[in-house]
Scaffold this motif. Structure first.
Motif, PDB file in Angstrom:
ATOM      1  N   ASP A 113       0.820  -1.208   0.000  1.00 53.68           N
ATOM      2  CA  ASP A 113       0.000   0.000   0.000  1.00 53.68           C
ATOM      3  C   ASP A 113       0.863   1.272   0.000  1.00 53.68           C
ATOM      4  N   GLY A 114       1.837   1.296  -0.898  1.00 49.34           N
ATOM      5  CA  GLY A 114       2.599   2.519  -1.134  1.00 49.34           C
ATOM      6  C   GLY A 114       3.739   2.805  -0.181  1.00 49.34           C
ATOM      7  N   ASP A 115       4.110   1.837   0.649  1.00 47.97           N
ATOM      8  CA  ASP A 115       5.252   2.060   1.550  1.00 47.97           C
ATOM      9  C   ASP A 115       5.788   0.710   2.038  1.00 47.97           C
ATOM     10  N   TRP A 116       6.982   0.765   2.655  1.00 49.20           N
ATOM     11  CA  TRP A 116       7.565  -0.462   3.209  1.00 49.20           C
ATOM     12  C   TRP A 116       6.760  -0.894   4.431  1.00 49.20           C
ATOM     13  N   VAL A 117       6.524  -2.190   4.533  1.00 48.62           N
ATOM     14  CA  VAL A 117       5.753  -2.701   5.671  1.00 48.62           C
ATOM     15  C   VAL A 117       6.672  -3.043   6.840  1.00 48.62           C
ATOM     16  N   PHE A 151       9.670  -1.275   7.670  1.00 51.59           N
ATOM     17  CA  PHE A 151      10.675  -0.235   7.965  1.00 51.59           C
ATOM     18  C   PHE A 151      10.573   0.246   9.408  1.00 51.59           C
ATOM     19  N   SER A 152       9.354   0.475   9.896  1.00 46.03           N
ATOM     20  CA  SER A 152       9.198   0.878  11.293  1.00 46.03           C
ATOM     21  C   SER A 152       7.848   0.395  11.807  1.00 46.03           C
ATOM     22  N   ALA A 153       7.722   0.419  13.151  1.00 47.77           N
ATOM     23  CA  ALA A 153       6.480  -0.033  13.780  1.00 47.77           C
ATOM     24  C   ALA A 153       5.362   0.982  13.602  1.00 47.77           C
ATOM     25  N   GLU A 154       5.726   2.167  13.143  1.00 46.90           N
ATOM     26  CA  GLU A 154       4.811   3.300  13.089  1.00 46.90           C
ATOM     27  C   GLU A 154       3.526   3.026  12.313  1.00 46.90           C
ATOM     28  N   ARG A 155       3.672   2.364  11.158  1.00 49.06           N
ATOM     29  CA  ARG A 155       2.491   2.147  10.313  1.00 49.06           C
ATOM     30  C   ARG A 155       1.459   1.277  11.021  1.00 49.06           C
ATOM     31  N   MET A 156       1.941   0.260  11.732  1.00 44.55           N
ATOM     32  CA  MET A 156       1.025  -0.620  12.463  1.00 44.55           C
ATOM     33  C   MET A 156       0.409   0.124  13.649  1.00 44.55           C
ATOM     34  N   GLU A 157       1.235   0.936  14.306  1.00 45.61           N
ATOM     35  CA  GLU A 157       0.786   1.572  15.539  1.00 45.61           C
ATOM     36  C   GLU A 157      -0.157   2.741  15.301  1.00 45.61           C
ATOM     37  N   SER A 158       0.065   3.478  14.206  1.00 43.59           N
ATOM     38  CA  SER A 158      -0.787   4.646  13.975  1.00 43.59           C
ATOM     39  C   SER A 158      -1.859   4.356  12.932  1.00 43.59           C
ATOM     40  N   GLY A 159      -1.786   3.192  12.273  1.00 41.51           N
ATOM     41  CA  GLY A 159      -2.750   2.895  11.215  1.00 41.51           C
ATOM     42  C   GLY A 159      -3.716   1.795  11.611  1.00 41.51           C
ATOM     43  N   ASP A 160      -4.137   1.045  10.604  1.00 40.63           N
ATOM     44  CA  ASP A 160      -5.105  -0.033  10.803  1.00 40.63           C
ATOM     45  C   ASP A 160      -4.386  -1.363  10.525  1.00 40.63           C
ATOM     46  N   PRO A 161      -3.936  -2.032  11.594  1.00 42.95           N
ATOM     47  CA  PRO A 161      -3.151  -3.254  11.392  1.00 42.95           C
ATOM     48  C   PRO A 161      -3.878  -4.304  10.551  1.00 42.95           C
ATOM     49  N   ALA A 162      -5.185  -4.445  10.753  1.00 42.92           N
ATOM     50  CA  ALA A 162      -5.920  -5.474  10.002  1.00 42.92           C
ATOM     51  C   ALA A 162      -5.917  -5.144   8.511  1.00 42.92           C
ATOM     52  N   ALA A 163      -6.068  -3.866   8.177  1.00 44.04           N
ATOM     53  CA  ALA A 163      -6.074  -3.474   6.767  1.00 44.04           C
ATOM     54  C   ALA A 163      -4.706  -3.730   6.136  1.00 44.04           C
ATOM     55  N   LEU A 164      -3.659  -3.408   6.873  1.00 41.82           N
ATOM     56  CA  LEU A 164      -2.304  -3.608   6.363  1.00 41.82           C
ATOM     57  C   LEU A 164      -2.015  -5.104   6.168  1.00 41.82           C
ATOM     58  N   TRP A 165      -2.393  -5.879   7.168  1.00 36.80           N
ATOM     59  CA  TRP A 165      -2.212  -7.331   7.055  1.00 36.80           C
ATOM     60  C   TRP A 165      -3.025  -7.887   5.888  1.00 36.80           C
TER      61      TRP A 165
END
Ligand code: ZN
Ligand code: FE
Ligand code: FE
Ligand code: ZN
Length: 282
Positions: A117-121, A123-137
């Protein structure tokens, strides 16, 4: 007589050491085969937008191939050095990747889904912590399933990579995960069992125990890897990998030559010396 089918070189911008030192470490660890599989340049974007911290530059590819081939010749008879590459899966750029892979006679091509989804999954914990982990997964499993079906790859790497910082796959996405496993089985590719996750915050092998059982259940061949980014990491953590495989009832692991798979018996534990208690610092 195990193998390490995922190792890097200094070209990728986040690994260290001489490539020869990786091969020497594999010899010392008693491995039968080592594949050098550095990060292919980021072929989905223009050259001026390729961050040199993530992958080799395009102009480094020929020199990389030459170096691995010359190590293969130098170490012939002592250890099999395989010419590999770790290629990102970038959805929509399959034709470009196929063209690049066709330029060389690889022993093995690893397929990796790091770009989600347009970025490294990873690289940092930030995307999971500030986003929607289920959507990313969910997006990750979808891309992984699609990557398996491209036919471009011999091995899929770190199959549950988004757990890297400790965010385990949501149980409600079990179907999406199973579809990725079924896609791997249908494509007749192998999946790596990697000690890299043991060196990350999650502190767990890729794939985790439940996913490993699922892969075994569907008959997906497995290979072994450290994803070494330093010579001291080659064959690292293999005692743990062996235990996980024994628990899952796996007796053979895959190696590759000229993109053809062969199987090797796992053999006795304790063969590899290169497993210090603490991961090396890098
Ligand atoms: Zn890397
Ligand atoms: Fe990777
Ligand atoms: Fe890697
Ligand atoms: Zn990797």
């Amino acid at each position: 007589m195990p193998v390490d089918f995922h190792t890097h070189t200094a070209r990728c911008g986040h690994a260290g050491g001489e490539t020869r030192a990786y091969v020497e470490a594999a010899l010392r660890a008693g491995l039968s085969e080592i594949a050098i599989t550095d990060h292919l340049f980021l072929y989905d974007r223009p050259a001026d937008r390729r961050d040199p911290r993530f992958a080799m530059r395009e102009e480094e590819l020929p020199g990389y191939v030459d170096e691995v081939r010359s190590l293969r010749d130098e170490f012939a008879g002592r250890i099999e050095v395989r010419l590999g590459i770790e290629a990102d899966y970038f959805e929509g750029h399959e034709g470009t990747l196929g063209e690049i892979l066709g330029r060389y006679d690889w022993d093995v091509v690893l397929g990796s889904v790091h770009w989600v989804d347009g970025d490294w999954v990873d690289f940092s914990a930030e995307r999971m912590e500030s986003g929607d982990p289920a959507a990313l997964w969910g997006e990750y499993w979808r891309l992984l399933e699609k990557a398996c079906a491209t036919g471009l790859f011999d091995v899929m790497t770190h199959f549950d990579l988004p757990k890297k910082f400790g965010h385990h796959p949501p149980a409600e996405l079990a179907d999406a995960r199973e579809r990725a496993v079924l896609a791997a089985a249908a494509a007749d590719l192998a999946v790596e069992v990697s000690s890299a996750g043991l060196r990350k915050p999650v502190g767990e092998i890729y794939p985790g125990p439940e996913l490993l059982r699922l892969l075994v259940h569907y008959g997906v061949p497995l290979t072994l890897s450290s994803d070494a980014h330093a010579p001291a990491e080659v064959g690292w953590g293999y005692d743990r990998l062996r235990r996980a495989l024994a628990l899952a009832g796996v007796e053979r692991v895959a190696g590759f030559s000229k993109r053809r798979r062969h199987l090797r018996l796992l053999g006795d534990p304790g063969e590899e010396a290169n497993s210090p208690l603490e991961p090396p610092l890098l």
